[in-house]
Motif scaffolding. Structure first.
Motif, PDB file in Angstrom:
ATOM      1  N   ARG A  13       0.626  -1.504   0.035  1.00 53.95           N
ATOM      2  CA  ARG A  13       0.024   0.351  -0.315  1.00 53.95           C
ATOM      3  C   ARG A  13       0.909   1.660   0.327  1.00 53.95           C
ATOM      4  N   LEU A  14       2.143   1.448   1.209  1.00 51.02           N
ATOM      5  CA  LEU A  14       3.053   2.618   0.770  1.00 51.02           C
ATOM      6  C   LEU A  14       3.698   2.319  -0.055  1.00 51.02           C
ATOM      7  N   GLY A  15       3.877   1.208  -0.645  1.00 51.29           N
ATOM      8  CA  GLY A  15       4.185   1.287  -2.208  1.00 51.29           C
ATOM      9  C   GLY A  15       3.488   2.129  -3.447  1.00 51.29           C
ATOM     10  N   ARG A  16       2.959   1.865  -3.398  1.00 51.08           N
ATOM     11  CA  ARG A  16       1.157   1.976  -4.431  1.00 51.08           C
ATOM     12  C   ARG A  16       1.318   3.386  -4.931  1.00 51.08           C
ATOM     13  N   ALA A  17       1.224   4.058  -3.334  1.00 56.27           N
ATOM     14  CA  ALA A  17       0.664   5.508  -1.900  1.00 56.27           C
ATOM     15  C   ALA A  17       1.965   6.073  -2.803  1.00 56.27           C
ATOM     16  N   MET A  18       3.381   5.705  -3.159  1.00 52.47           N
ATOM     17  CA  MET A  18       4.268   6.451  -3.691  1.00 52.47           C
ATOM     18  C   MET A  18       5.227   6.465  -4.895  1.00 52.47           C
ATOM     19  N   ALA A  19       4.294   5.522  -5.826  1.00 53.64           N
ATOM     20  CA  ALA A  19       4.804   4.687  -6.857  1.00 53.64           C
ATOM     21  C   ALA A  19       4.635   6.136  -7.810  1.00 53.64           C
ATOM     22  N   ASP A  20       3.654   7.063  -8.364  1.00 56.32           N
ATOM     23  CA  ASP A  20       3.331   7.912  -9.038  1.00 56.32           C
ATOM     24  C   ASP A  20       3.582   9.272  -7.823  1.00 56.32           C
ATOM     25  N   PRO A  21       4.413  10.059  -9.115  1.00 53.91           N
ATOM     26  CA  PRO A  21       5.036  11.366  -9.245  1.00 53.91           C
ATOM     27  C   PRO A  21       4.311  12.287  -8.513  1.00 53.91           C
ATOM     28  N   THR A  22       2.407  12.389  -9.592  1.00 57.74           N
ATOM     29  CA  THR A  22       1.681  12.971  -8.593  1.00 57.74           C
ATOM     30  C   THR A  22       0.901  12.937  -7.209  1.00 57.74           C
ATOM     31  N   ARG A  23       1.394  11.679  -6.694  1.00 61.32           N
ATOM     32  CA  ARG A  23       0.860  11.329  -5.581  1.00 61.32           C
ATOM     33  C   ARG A  23       1.915  11.831  -4.385  1.00 61.32           C
ATOM     34  N   SER A  24       3.237  11.013  -5.140  1.00 62.42           N
ATOM     35  CA  SER A  24       4.302  11.803  -3.849  1.00 62.42           C
ATOM     36  C   SER A  24       4.292  13.311  -3.734  1.00 62.42           C
ATOM     37  N   ARG A  25       3.935  14.229  -5.011  1.00 64.51           N
ATOM     38  CA  ARG A  25       3.880  15.780  -4.906  1.00 64.51           C
ATOM     39  C   ARG A  25       2.308  16.258  -3.633  1.00 64.51           C
ATOM     40  N   ILE A  26       1.077  14.764  -4.115  1.00 65.96           N
ATOM     41  CA  ILE A  26       0.224  15.654  -3.348  1.00 65.96           C
ATOM     42  C   ILE A  26       0.752  15.372  -1.975  1.00 65.96           C
ATOM     43  N   LEU A  27       1.337  14.145  -1.812  1.00 68.18           N
ATOM     44  CA  LEU A  27       2.042  13.590  -0.263  1.00 68.18           C
ATOM     45  C   LEU A  27       2.646  14.848   0.640  1.00 68.18           C
ATOM     46  N   LEU A  28       3.657  15.242  -0.593  1.00 63.73           N
ATOM     47  CA  LEU A  28       4.257  16.053   0.211  1.00 63.73           C
ATOM     48  C   LEU A  28       3.229  17.109   0.755  1.00 63.73           C
ATOM     49  N   SER A  29       2.589  17.387   0.295  1.00 62.92           N
ATOM     50  CA  SER A  29       1.912  19.065   0.500  1.00 62.92           C
ATOM     51  C   SER A  29       0.621  18.698   1.796  1.00 62.92           C
TER      52      SER A  29
END
Length: 120
Positions: A13-29
């Motif tokens: 689940r964590l890998g799926r959440a962070m695998a996409d650059p857009t999701r990573s940007r959202i998470l960082l925000s």
């Protein structure tokens, strides 16, 4: 207690959440504070539909939660422990660059802040 199977599920689940650059940007925000789909879309230069789809994925992964506020929905990291872990993961990953000194002045990891190792 977490079993091996549940630990693998958590990692997936964590890998799926962070695998996409857009999701990573959202998470960082969202690590900076709660956000709303329209606000996140504006900040990140994305469409609201795109952001909403990624937020749905992050909710499904258990990383973020949605809180209705009238006609809007506020999104935030699901738990402070998750926020701390994501921040630590980013910091540790950044610290792997051997040419850059450790960012944590109180670091107690053996060999991390060894100036002899950095100069080699």
């Amino acid at each position: 207690m977490l079993t091996v199977a549940s630990r693998v599920g958590v990692m997936n689940r964590l890998g799926r959440a962070m695998a996409d650059p857009t999701r990573s940007r959202i998470l960082l925000s969202l690590l900076e504070g709660p956000g709303y789909p329209a606000q996140l879309a504006h900040e990140l230069g994305l469409t609201r539909t795109n952001v909403s789809n990624h937020l749905a994925c992050l909710r499904g992964c258990g990383i973020v939660v949605a809180e209705p506020e009238g006609r809007q929905t506020r999104y935030e990291i699901a738990d402070p422990h998750i926020a701390a872990a994501l921040t630590a993961l980013v910091d540790v990953t950044l610290a792997v660059d051997e040419s850059v000194p450790c960012l944590d002045p109180t670091c107690s990891v053996p060999g991390c802040c060894d100036t002899d190792e950095v100069s080699r």
